[in-house]
Design an enzyme around this catalytic site. Structure first.
Site, PDB file in Angstrom:
ATOM      1  CB  ALA A 170      -1.565  13.495  -8.001  1.00 30.46           C
ATOM      2  CE  LYS A 171      -1.683  10.542 -12.788  1.00 27.11           C
ATOM      3  NZ  LYS A 171      -0.732   9.406 -12.651  1.00 27.11           N
ATOM      4  N   GLY A 208      -3.660  10.277 -22.883  1.00 25.79           N
ATOM      5  CA  GLY A 208      -4.792  11.131 -23.215  1.00 25.79           C
ATOM      6  C   GLY A 208      -6.040  10.738 -22.451  1.00 25.79           C
ATOM      7  CG  LEU A 209      -8.945  13.628 -21.862  1.00 27.23           C
ATOM      8  CD1 LEU A 209      -9.997  14.663 -22.218  1.00 27.23           C
ATOM      9  CD2 LEU A 209      -8.686  13.626 -20.357  1.00 27.23           C
ATOM     10  NE  ARG A 210      -7.602   5.728 -19.156  1.00 27.97           N
ATOM     11  CZ  ARG A 210      -7.405   4.945 -18.102  1.00 27.97           C
ATOM     12  NH1 ARG A 210      -7.342   3.640 -18.257  1.00 27.97           N
ATOM     13  NH2 ARG A 210      -7.283   5.462 -16.890  1.00 27.97           N
ATOM     14  CE1 TYR A 254      -5.516  10.131 -12.479  1.00 32.64           C
ATOM     15  CE2 TYR A 254      -5.535  11.895 -14.095  1.00 32.64           C
ATOM     16  CZ  TYR A 254      -5.247  10.590 -13.759  1.00 32.64           C
ATOM     17  OH  TYR A 254      -4.673   9.758 -14.690  1.00 32.64           O
ATOM     18  CB  SER A 293     -16.434   4.442 -14.208  1.00 31.87           C
ATOM     19  OG  SER A 293     -15.153   4.611 -14.791  1.00 31.87           O
ATOM     20  CG  HIS A 350       1.814   3.585  -7.353  1.00 33.56           C
ATOM     21  ND1 HIS A 350       3.122   3.599  -7.776  1.00 33.56           N
ATOM     22  CD2 HIS A 350       1.743   4.534  -6.385  1.00 33.56           C
ATOM     23  CE1 HIS A 350       3.808   4.505  -7.104  1.00 33.56           C
ATOM     24  NE2 HIS A 350       2.988   5.093  -6.247  1.00 33.56           N
ATOM     25  CG  ASP A 357      -1.814   1.200   1.305  1.00 34.02           C
ATOM     26  OD1 ASP A 357      -1.854   1.982   0.335  1.00 34.02           O
ATOM     27  OD2 ASP A 357      -2.494   1.367   2.344  1.00 34.02           O
TER      28      ASP A 357
END
Length: 282
Positions: free
Chosen positions: A237-238, A267-269, A234, A273, A115, A87
């Site tokens: 962090a990136k 790229g964007l997926r 997100y 979800s 991760h 973890d």
């Protein structure tokens, strides 16, 4: 319009004349530590390295899924495959993972960081409360979330023994060279998982990568370059990863340390979800 047209033509010209010198045989027998392999991109990367005959140490949070990936890698021809369930939100784990890999493989040629920890539920809501979780403390530092548990300071304002001094000289490729970024007061669970663990893994593995003239691969995202709505945890962090590793690449180059750093900007997926997650906020 002209700028976009020229940019597009330039990209096509570059792609047409790009000379890919990659030799798949170079990965045969390579010693690889790969994180985040339980599913998705990390899992496919593990299979790719296995087909090319690399020696692998794989890590992920869920041991049951990790064991399945290990079994598949062995079937695909990986000469050696080891695994360690870990973890990365626990501050002591990254160094232990690297040491495990060094013990099993005798060194590292590739460190592949993939991760990612999920953002807590509710962070997509349009509210000032949605970013409070960024300062949630991991178990090791309860005083960050509870001031009552904070250590007391003397009236003479003597320096805290837990806080190492800021570096006074240029970065050197050693485990202690990045210590100033790893102070407990700067950590939160999210930042530990998605940024600081990357720094820790890099710091611990860099001496071995320096010896082998190895490579460091970081899987990042377009959202680390272009911010969008409802992605603040997100993206934060990136952006941090992109800035840190871009700077590190320059510092290693200045010091003539032959360790390659590759940022994989995805790229964007189109994921159902992801669309469902922001539906209530739009």
């Amino acid at each position: 319009m002209k700028v976009l047209l020229l940019t597009g033509l330039g990209a096509l010209f570059f792609a047409y004349y790009w000379d890919d010198n990659f030799d798949p045989a170079s990965l045969h027998g390579a010693r690889v530590l790969l994180t985040g392999v339980s599913a998705g991109i990390g899992e496919e990367l593990a299979y790719h390295y296995a087909r090319l005959g690399s020696h692998l140490v794989l890590t992920a949070h869920t041991e049951a899924l990790l064991q399945q990936v290990v079994g598949n890698c062995r079937k695909l021809g990986a000469p050696k495959v080891f695994y360690i369930a870990a973890d990365m939100a626990s501050p002591e784990v990254p160094e232990r993972v690297v040491q495990f890999a060094l013990d099993k493989l005798g060194g590292l040629d590739y460190l592949v960081l993939n991760h990612l920890g999920a953002a807590p539920a509710g962070t997509r809501v349009r509210s000032s409360q949605s970013t409070r979780w960024l300062m949630q403390a991991p178990p090791s530092w309860p005083w960050l979330s509870s001031p009552a548990n904070a250590p007391t300071l003397s009236s003479e304002r003597s320096p805290s023994p837990q806080a190492p001094p800021l570096p006074t000289k240029a970065f050197t490729p050693s485990p202690s060279g990045l210590g100033f970024l790893l102070r407990p007061v700067t950590r939160s669970r999210h930042l530990q998982m998605n940024f600081l663990s990357y720094v820790q893994l890099t710091s611990s593995a860099l001496p071995s990568l320096t010896d082998s003239k190895g490579s460091l691969v970081v899987v990042s995202s377009l959202l680390g370059r272009v911010p969008t709505s409802f992605s603040s945890p997100y993206s934060a962090a990136k952006f941090a990863l992109d800035s840190f590793f871009s700077s590190l690449r320059r510092e290693l180059d200045v010091q003539e340390v032959n360790v390659a750093i590759t940022m994989c900007v995805l790229g964007l997926r189109d994921r159902a979800s992801a669309a469902e997650g922001v539906r209530s906020s739009i």
